[in-house]
Design an enzyme around this catalytic site. Structure first.
Site, PDB file in Angstrom:
ATOM      1  N   ASP A  83      41.247  20.592  26.397  1.00 17.32           N
ATOM      2  CA  ASP A  83      41.206  19.236  25.845  1.00 17.32           C
ATOM      3  C   ASP A  83      41.864  18.262  26.830  1.00 17.32           C
ATOM      4  OD1 ASP A  83      40.838  17.273  23.869  1.00 17.32           O
ATOM      5  OD2 ASP A  83      42.832  17.616  23.011  1.00 17.32           O
ATOM      6  N   HIS A  84      41.186  17.176  27.151  1.00 18.20           N
ATOM      7  CA  HIS A  84      41.723  16.154  28.068  1.00 18.20           C
ATOM      8  C   HIS A  84      42.203  16.740  29.390  1.00 18.20           C
ATOM      9  CE1 HIS A  84      41.442  12.830  25.229  1.00 18.20           C
ATOM     10  NE2 HIS A  84      41.906  13.657  24.308  1.00 18.20           N
TER      11      HIS A  84
HETATM   12  P1  13P Z   1      44.048  12.993  16.529  1.00 16.23           P
HETATM   13  O1  13P Z   1      45.325  12.493  17.111  1.00 16.23           O
HETATM   14  O2  13P Z   1      43.374  11.971  15.703  1.00 16.23           O
HETATM   15  O3  13P Z   1      44.210  14.285  15.795  1.00 16.23           O
HETATM   16  O4  13P Z   1      43.050  13.286  17.764  1.00 16.23           O
HETATM   17  C1  13P Z   1      43.014  14.534  18.387  1.00 16.23           C
HETATM   18  C2  13P Z   1      42.224  14.522  19.649  1.00 16.23           C
HETATM   19  O5  13P Z   1      41.421  13.663  19.926  1.00 16.23           O
HETATM   20  C3  13P Z   1      42.462  15.635  20.572  1.00 16.23           C
HETATM   21  O6  13P Z   1      41.752  15.480  21.756  1.00 16.23           O
HETATM   22  O1  G3H Z   2      44.470  14.106  22.447  1.00 18.36           O
HETATM   23  C1  G3H Z   2      45.570  14.580  22.457  1.00 18.36           C
HETATM   24  C2  G3H Z   2      45.900  15.771  21.626  1.00 18.36           C
HETATM   25  O2  G3H Z   2      46.388  15.356  20.385  1.00 18.36           O
HETATM   26  C3  G3H Z   2      46.828  16.666  22.371  1.00 18.36           C
HETATM   27  O3  G3H Z   2      48.135  16.187  22.329  1.00 18.36           O
HETATM   28  O4  G3H Z   2      48.790  16.321  24.720  1.00 18.36           O
HETATM   29  O5  G3H Z   2      50.523  16.181  22.915  1.00 18.36           O
HETATM   30  O6  G3H Z   2      49.200  18.281  23.218  1.00 18.36           O
HETATM   31  P1  G3H Z   2      49.240  16.773  23.374  1.00 18.36           P
HETATM   32 ZN    ZN Z   3      41.494  13.452  22.323  1.00 14.37          ZN
END
Ligand code: 13P
Ligand code: G3H
Ligand code: ZN
Length: 308
Positions: A83-84
């Site tokens: 993720d990201h």
């Molecule tokens: P929320 O903060 O709305 O749960 O979003 C999560 C998200 O986009 C993780 O990439």
């Molecule tokens: O988009 C972000 C997610 O909520 C992940 O959050 O980078 O704090 O793990 P984090």
């Molecule tokens: Zn996100």
């Protein structure tokens, strides 16, 4: 079932006008809560790991936890997703480490630099059969490496050009959601007209909605009732998420709601059992709370129950 890529999952979701939930994992209780919900609902599921989760738990630990979860129920299709992803190097490490999907987040870069970085990841991922999600537009709020005071909504024509030039497999778009627990000051509002236009210009193409927690008010209240200071947190209403799932959004990201479910439960338990100090005592109901929340989401928001 071994880990799978999202290709068939998204094709089925697109055709069936539902979404697959992508839930952030950081520790064992979260992995178990999500997986047990997916199993109970007989639903496909995406487990996603942020750079922060990597730093907290370590890639090997997370991978082994997911492997253990796959053993528990072999019938649920699971995607393991970064993720990201902040850099090419982290995407490459995850691809080499067995992830079946990665996100490269170049949304903070200039348009051309976002294209260059995304294409670099696509060129590495595709020969290795790994899916690539990219992001165009900016969500307001703060992420680990990206922060933006204002929403920059995704431009539909640019989205087509971006997908064509990078070859990315799915695209995260900005239509008014944001990360975290404080998404809207007044009424919740998403730009559905924009979503419909993007969808129409990219027929059959899977879109992704980040910042899609609904921030259940019962969790906010529990946190605040038992010593928390979560204030007037507000999320995306569930019916809006369900609507997006019928408009080409095949992946809906949820992290904040997991944090709230865990923390609300732990706060309540601690306040009601001040003599307890065995972590298993408070993590058992917390894990159950995550499971219940995820199962509810799968049923009523994603619409993916019974689609495993
Ligand atoms: P929320 O903060 O709305 O749960 O979003 C999560 C998200 O986009 C993780 O990439
Ligand atoms: O988009 C972000 C997610 O909520 C992940 O959050 O980078 O704090 O793990 P984090
Ligand atoms: Zn996100």
């Amino acid at each position: 079932m071994p880990l799978m890529g999202p290709k068939d999952m998204f094709a089925a979701a697109y055709a069936g006008q539902y979404a697959v939930g992508a839930f952030n994992v950081n520790n064992m209780e979260i992995v178990q809560g999500i997986m047990r919900a997916a199993s109970e609902e007989n639903s496909p599921i995406i487990l996603q790991v942020s750079a922060g989760a990597h730093a907290y738990a370590g890639q090997v630990y997370i991978m082994k936890l997911v492997e253990a979860a796959l053993q528990e129920d072999k019938s649920v299709p699971v995607v393991m997703h970064l993720d990201h992803g902040p850099s090419f190097a982290m995407c490459r490490d995850c691809i080499d480490g067995g992830f079946t999907s990665v996100m490269i987040d170049g949304s903070h870069l200039s348009y051309e630099d976002n294209i260059t970085l995304t294409k670099q990841v696509v060129d590495y991922a595709h020969p290795r059969n790994v899916w690539v999600e990219a992001e165009l537009g900016k969500l307001a709020g703060v992420e680990e490496h990206v922060s933006s005071a204002e929403h920059v909504y995704t431009d539909p024509d640019q989205a087509v050009d971006f997908v064509t030039r990078t070859g990315c497999d799915s695209l995260a778009i900005a239509i008014g959601t944001s990360h975290g627990a404080y998404k809207f000051k007044g009424d919740a509002k998403l730009d559905f007209a924009r979503l419909e236009t993007i969808s129409a210009k990219l027929p059959g193409y899977p879109l992704v909605l980040h910042g899609a927690s609904s921030v259940p008010q019962e969790f906010v209240k529990l946190c605040n009732d038992f010593g928390g200071a979560v204030g007037s947190a507000a999320g995306v209403p569930e019916d809006m998420l369900r609507k997006a799932a019928g408009l080409g959004v095949c992946k809906i990201n949820v992290d904040t709601d997991i944090r709230l479910a865990l923390t609300a439960s732990i706060r309540q338990f601690m306040a009601e059992h001040p003599e307890q100090f065995d972590p298993r005592a408070y993590l058992t109901p917390a894990r159950e709370n995550v499971k219940k929340m995820v199962a509810h989401k799968i049923r009523t928001v994603m619409g993916s129950s019974g689609k495993a």
